[in-house]
Design a protein around this motif. Structure first.
Motif, PDB file in Angstrom:
ATOM      1  N   VAL A  92      17.798  -5.682 -11.520  1.00 35.45           N
ATOM      2  CA  VAL A  92      17.061  -4.421 -11.436  1.00 35.45           C
ATOM      3  C   VAL A  92      17.969  -3.271 -11.859  1.00 35.45           C
ATOM      4  O   VAL A  92      17.546  -2.358 -12.574  1.00 35.45           O
ATOM      5  N   SER A  93      19.232  -3.319 -11.431  1.00 31.04           N
ATOM      6  CA  SER A  93      20.181  -2.249 -11.739  1.00 31.04           C
ATOM      7  C   SER A  93      20.489  -2.167 -13.235  1.00 31.04           C
ATOM      8  O   SER A  93      20.642  -1.081 -13.782  1.00 31.04           O
ATOM      9  N   ILE A  94      20.590  -3.327 -13.868  1.00 29.97           N
ATOM     10  CA  ILE A  94      20.835  -3.335 -15.321  1.00 29.97           C
ATOM     11  C   ILE A  94      19.670  -2.692 -16.057  1.00 29.97           C
ATOM     12  O   ILE A  94      19.860  -1.879 -16.972  1.00 29.97           O
ATOM     13  N   MET A  95      18.446  -3.033 -15.641  1.00 31.23           N
ATOM     14  CA  MET A  95      17.278  -2.437 -16.285  1.00 31.23           C
ATOM     15  C   MET A  95      17.161  -0.957 -15.921  1.00 31.23           C
ATOM     16  O   MET A  95      16.743  -0.141 -16.741  1.00 31.23           O
ATOM     17  N   PHE A  96      17.545  -0.604 -14.700  1.00 25.77           N
ATOM     18  CA  PHE A  96      17.560   0.795 -14.264  1.00 25.77           C
ATOM     19  C   PHE A  96      18.537   1.605 -15.115  1.00 25.77           C
ATOM     20  O   PHE A  96      18.228   2.715 -15.563  1.00 25.77           O
ATOM     21  N   THR A  97      19.718   1.047 -15.353  1.00 25.03           N
ATOM     22  CA  THR A  97      20.721   1.711 -16.194  1.00 25.03           C
ATOM     23  C   THR A  97      20.209   1.893 -17.614  1.00 25.03           C
ATOM     24  O   THR A  97      20.350   2.969 -18.217  1.00 25.03           O
ATOM     25  N   THR A  98      19.602   0.841 -18.162  1.00 30.97           N
ATOM     26  CA  THR A  98      19.025   0.918 -19.512  1.00 30.97           C
ATOM     27  C   THR A  98      17.931   1.974 -19.576  1.00 30.97           C
ATOM     28  O   THR A  98      17.851   2.753 -20.540  1.00 30.97           O
ATOM     29  N   MET A  99      17.101   2.034 -18.540  1.00 28.51           N
ATOM     30  CA  MET A  99      15.974   2.963 -18.515  1.00 28.51           C
ATOM     31  C   MET A  99      16.436   4.414 -18.537  1.00 28.51           C
ATOM     32  O   MET A  99      16.002   5.204 -19.384  1.00 28.51           O
ATOM     33  N   ILE A 100      17.343   4.783 -17.628  1.00 26.65           N
ATOM     34  CA  ILE A 100      17.744   6.193 -17.569  1.00 26.65           C
ATOM     35  C   ILE A 100      18.628   6.573 -18.753  1.00 26.65           C
ATOM     36  O   ILE A 100      18.609   7.721 -19.216  1.00 26.65           O
ATOM     37  N   ALA A 101      19.398   5.598 -19.291  1.00 26.87           N
ATOM     38  CA  ALA A 101      20.224   5.877 -20.467  1.00 26.87           C
ATOM     39  C   ALA A 101      19.356   6.171 -21.690  1.00 26.87           C
ATOM     40  O   ALA A 101      19.558   7.163 -22.396  1.00 26.87           O
ATOM     41  N   THR A 102      18.368   5.303 -21.944  1.00 23.24           N
ATOM     42  CA  THR A 102      17.493   5.506 -23.110  1.00 23.24           C
ATOM     43  C   THR A 102      16.577   6.715 -22.920  1.00 23.24           C
ATOM     44  O   THR A 102      16.234   7.388 -23.897  1.00 23.24           O
ATOM     45  N   LEU A 187      10.384  -5.727 -12.054  1.00 21.01           N
ATOM     46  CA  LEU A 187      11.517  -6.258 -11.300  1.00 21.01           C
ATOM     47  C   LEU A 187      11.611  -5.627  -9.918  1.00 21.01           C
ATOM     48  O   LEU A 187      11.953  -6.292  -8.938  1.00 21.01           O
ATOM     49  N   THR A 188      11.329  -4.316  -9.836  1.00 20.28           N
ATOM     50  CA  THR A 188      11.377  -3.625  -8.544  1.00 20.28           C
ATOM     51  C   THR A 188      10.346  -4.197  -7.588  1.00 20.28           C
ATOM     52  O   THR A 188      10.631  -4.452  -6.409  1.00 20.28           O
ATOM     53  N   LYS A 189       9.134  -4.411  -8.108  1.00 23.57           N
ATOM     54  CA  LYS A 189       8.060  -4.966  -7.281  1.00 23.57           C
ATOM     55  C   LYS A 189       8.432  -6.367  -6.792  1.00 23.57           C
ATOM     56  O   LYS A 189       8.125  -6.741  -5.644  1.00 23.57           O
ATOM     57  N   LYS A 190       9.118  -7.152  -7.621  1.00 19.64           N
ATOM     58  CA  LYS A 190       9.504  -8.513  -7.246  1.00 19.64           C
ATOM     59  C   LYS A 190      10.707  -8.521  -6.301  1.00 19.64           C
ATOM     60  O   LYS A 190      10.844  -9.425  -5.460  1.00 19.64           O
ATOM     61  N   THR A 191      11.588  -7.521  -6.422  1.00 24.40           N
ATOM     62  CA  THR A 191      12.823  -7.510  -5.643  1.00 24.40           C
ATOM     63  C   THR A 191      12.651  -6.900  -4.259  1.00 24.40           C
ATOM     64  O   THR A 191      13.336  -7.311  -3.312  1.00 24.40           O
ATOM     65  N   GLY A 197      11.688  -4.840   1.751  1.00 22.94           N
ATOM     66  CA  GLY A 197      11.032  -3.587   1.429  1.00 22.94           C
ATOM     67  C   GLY A 197      11.887  -2.360   1.674  1.00 22.94           C
ATOM     68  O   GLY A 197      11.374  -1.235   1.756  1.00 22.94           O
ATOM     69  N   GLU A 198      13.207  -2.545   1.793  1.00 19.22           N
ATOM     70  CA  GLU A 198      14.120  -1.435   2.088  1.00 19.22           C
ATOM     71  C   GLU A 198      14.410  -0.612   0.833  1.00 19.22           C
ATOM     72  O   GLU A 198      15.257  -0.965   0.009  1.00 19.22           O
ATOM     73  N   ILE A 199      13.688   0.499   0.689  1.00 23.17           N
ATOM     74  CA  ILE A 199      13.857   1.352  -0.482  1.00 23.17           C
ATOM     75  C   ILE A 199      15.245   1.986  -0.509  1.00 23.17           C
ATOM     76  O   ILE A 199      15.874   2.099  -1.569  1.00 23.17           O
ATOM     77  N   TRP A 200      15.760   2.388   0.659  1.00 20.67           N
ATOM     78  CA  TRP A 200      17.085   3.014   0.717  1.00 20.67           C
ATOM     79  C   TRP A 200      18.171   2.049   0.234  1.00 20.67           C
ATOM     80  O   TRP A 200      19.087   2.442  -0.491  1.00 20.67           O
ATOM     81  N   GLY A 253      14.295   8.605  -8.394  1.00 22.46           N
ATOM     82  CA  GLY A 253      14.476   7.200  -8.055  1.00 22.46           C
ATOM     83  C   GLY A 253      13.781   6.843  -6.754  1.00 22.46           C
ATOM     84  O   GLY A 253      13.143   5.792  -6.634  1.00 22.46           O
ATOM     85  N   PHE A 254      13.882   7.739  -5.777  1.00 24.36           N
ATOM     86  CA  PHE A 254      13.269   7.506  -4.471  1.00 24.36           C
ATOM     87  C   PHE A 254      11.751   7.483  -4.581  1.00 24.36           C
ATOM     88  O   PHE A 254      11.084   6.584  -4.054  1.00 24.36           O
ATOM     89  N   PHE A 255      11.172   8.488  -5.286  1.00 30.96           N
ATOM     90  CA  PHE A 255       9.721   8.555  -5.420  1.00 30.96           C
ATOM     91  C   PHE A 255       9.176   7.449  -6.321  1.00 30.96           C
ATOM     92  O   PHE A 255       8.042   7.003  -6.135  1.00 30.96           O
ATOM     93  N   THR A 256       9.973   7.008  -7.300  1.00 27.36           N
ATOM     94  CA  THR A 256       9.548   5.883  -8.137  1.00 27.36           C
ATOM     95  C   THR A 256       9.383   4.623  -7.292  1.00 27.36           C
ATOM     96  O   THR A 256       8.367   3.923  -7.385  1.00 27.36           O
ATOM     97  N   SER A 257      10.382   4.343  -6.446  1.00 28.18           N
ATOM     98  CA  SER A 257      10.311   3.171  -5.575  1.00 28.18           C
ATOM     99  C   SER A 257       9.152   3.290  -4.584  1.00 28.18           C
ATOM    100  O   SER A 257       8.437   2.313  -4.324  1.00 28.18           O
ATOM    101  N   LEU A 258       8.947   4.506  -4.046  1.00 24.56           N
ATOM    102  CA  LEU A 258       7.836   4.728  -3.122  1.00 24.56           C
ATOM    103  C   LEU A 258       6.493   4.491  -3.803  1.00 24.56           C
ATOM    104  O   LEU A 258       5.597   3.847  -3.241  1.00 24.56           O
ATOM    105  N   GLN A 259       6.356   5.004  -5.037  1.00 20.41           N
ATOM    106  CA  GLN A 259       5.093   4.888  -5.747  1.00 20.41           C
ATOM    107  C   GLN A 259       4.783   3.426  -6.069  1.00 20.41           C
ATOM    108  O   GLN A 259       3.642   2.969  -5.923  1.00 20.41           O
ATOM    109  N   ILE A 260       5.793   2.676  -6.472  1.00 17.95           N
ATOM    110  CA  ILE A 260       5.602   1.254  -6.750  1.00 17.95           C
ATOM    111  C   ILE A 260       5.272   0.501  -5.462  1.00 17.95           C
ATOM    112  O   ILE A 260       4.418  -0.386  -5.446  1.00 17.95           O
TER     113      ILE A 260
END
Length: 330
Positions: A92-102, A187-191, A197-200, A253-260
């Protein structure tokens, strides 16, 4: 009455989460555009690092407070350096890094107004990834909606090219950003269930791992010298807006996880597309940009295709639920 109250509370929570996501996300885009274009700091990976570090420090602060005042503050116990936790969260972190970088690289090369069009293919990638990863087929009606979205994207790109403002690198980064956002959502939904379910916890680990991943990217991109020789490095305004960008990065990041968590990966993607439409209107007003009717038409085509796709998916899921063996009529 209790059931109605519970349903109302659920929809109120979803409304507040989605609204918060919209406000924070739009603010983040404008702050990042200011950092990338208007203060002349050509270091998008460093800006990303500052945002992930601020988020990681906020999470670490809460973790520390939870140990000092366990009655007032709670923070999940798992250690982010535990091998099992790393295995669960690192993809998830690798895809998160790719997402915010691009995302930031796209924003560096294009205007805030075109940013919506450049990243409008998220729904298309969501369909493809859902099929290849989860093996779920999409209905023909949804495929028609995807075709509409793609036509709107090409129309918008064509209009940018006609106006002489098309950025090929920005468009490519926008497409990669759309892919990574869709993959990150899945990936977030699966992880999340794997970490109870710990968003923090997911937020903390994601940003710590991303901060580490950004260090070699800064060196590869040659940004270390750029930052060290930046003429406004000692100004209060620079650090204030950099900190503001970091706080926005934490909130998004927090609201994205909450929304998902409270909706779904699909709803998150649709919400992001609709939010981007409002963002486009605000950007053209804020930066006093004049666009042609055809350019606006491309935005409307994308929005219409995305809205129709969301509605059809909703109907399909309701039908599937009604046909489920576990469903019993009251």
């Amino acid at each position: 009455m209790g059931s109605d109250g519970s349903l109302l509370s659920k929809y109120t929570t979803i409304f507040l989460v989605v609204s918060g996501y919209w406000i924070v996300s739009i603010s983040t885009v404008f702050v990042n555009k200011t950092l990338l274009s208007h203060i002349e700091l050509d270091a998008p990976m460093f800006i990303n690092l500052s945002q992930t570090l601020v988020t990681a420090l906020i999470c670490f602060g809460k973790k520390t407070l939870s140990r000092m005042y366990p009655q007032r503050f709670q923070f999940p116990e798992p250690n982010i350096w535990d091998p099992q936790t790393i295995r669960q969260i690192l993809p998830v972190s690798i895809m998160f890094t790719t997402m915010i970088a691009t995302n930031n690289l796209c924003l560096k090369y294009v205007s805030v107004a075109f940013y919506y069009i450049g990243r409008s293919l998220t729904t298309i990638f969501n369909v493809l990834l859902t099929y290849f990863i989860l093996g779920e087929r999409t209905s023909k009606r949804c495929m028609v909606c995807c075709a509409i979205i793609v036509s709107g994207f090409w129309l918008g790109v064509d209009q940018e090219h006609f106006a002489g403002s098309l950025s090929i690198p920005g468009t490519i980064f926008g497409i990669v950003g759309s892919f990574s956002l869709s993959y990150f959502s899945i990936l977030t939904k699966k992880t999340l269930p794997k970490v109870n379910g710990e968003i923090w916890l997911l937020q903390y680990a994601n940003n710590v791992y991303a901060s580490i991943l950004f260090l070699p990217l800064i060196l590869i991109n040659g940004e270390l010298y750029t930052v060290l020789t930046y003429p406004r490095l000692d100004t209060l305004f620079f650090w204030a807006i950099l900190l503001g960008g970091g706080l926005c990065g934490f909130m998004i990041g927090f609201f994205t996880s909450l929304q998902i968590k409270y909706t779904s990966a699909l709803t998150h993607n649709i919400s992001g597309t609709a939010k981007a439409c409002a963002q486009t209107v605000l950007a053209t007003y804020w930066y006093q940009e004049t666009k042609s009717f055809t350019w606006w038409l491309s935005n409307m085509v994308i929005l219409a295709g995305s809205a129709a796709y969301a509605r059809i998916k909703q109907i399909d899921m309701e039908k599937k639920h009604l046909e489920s063996p576990s469903y019993t009529k009251v």
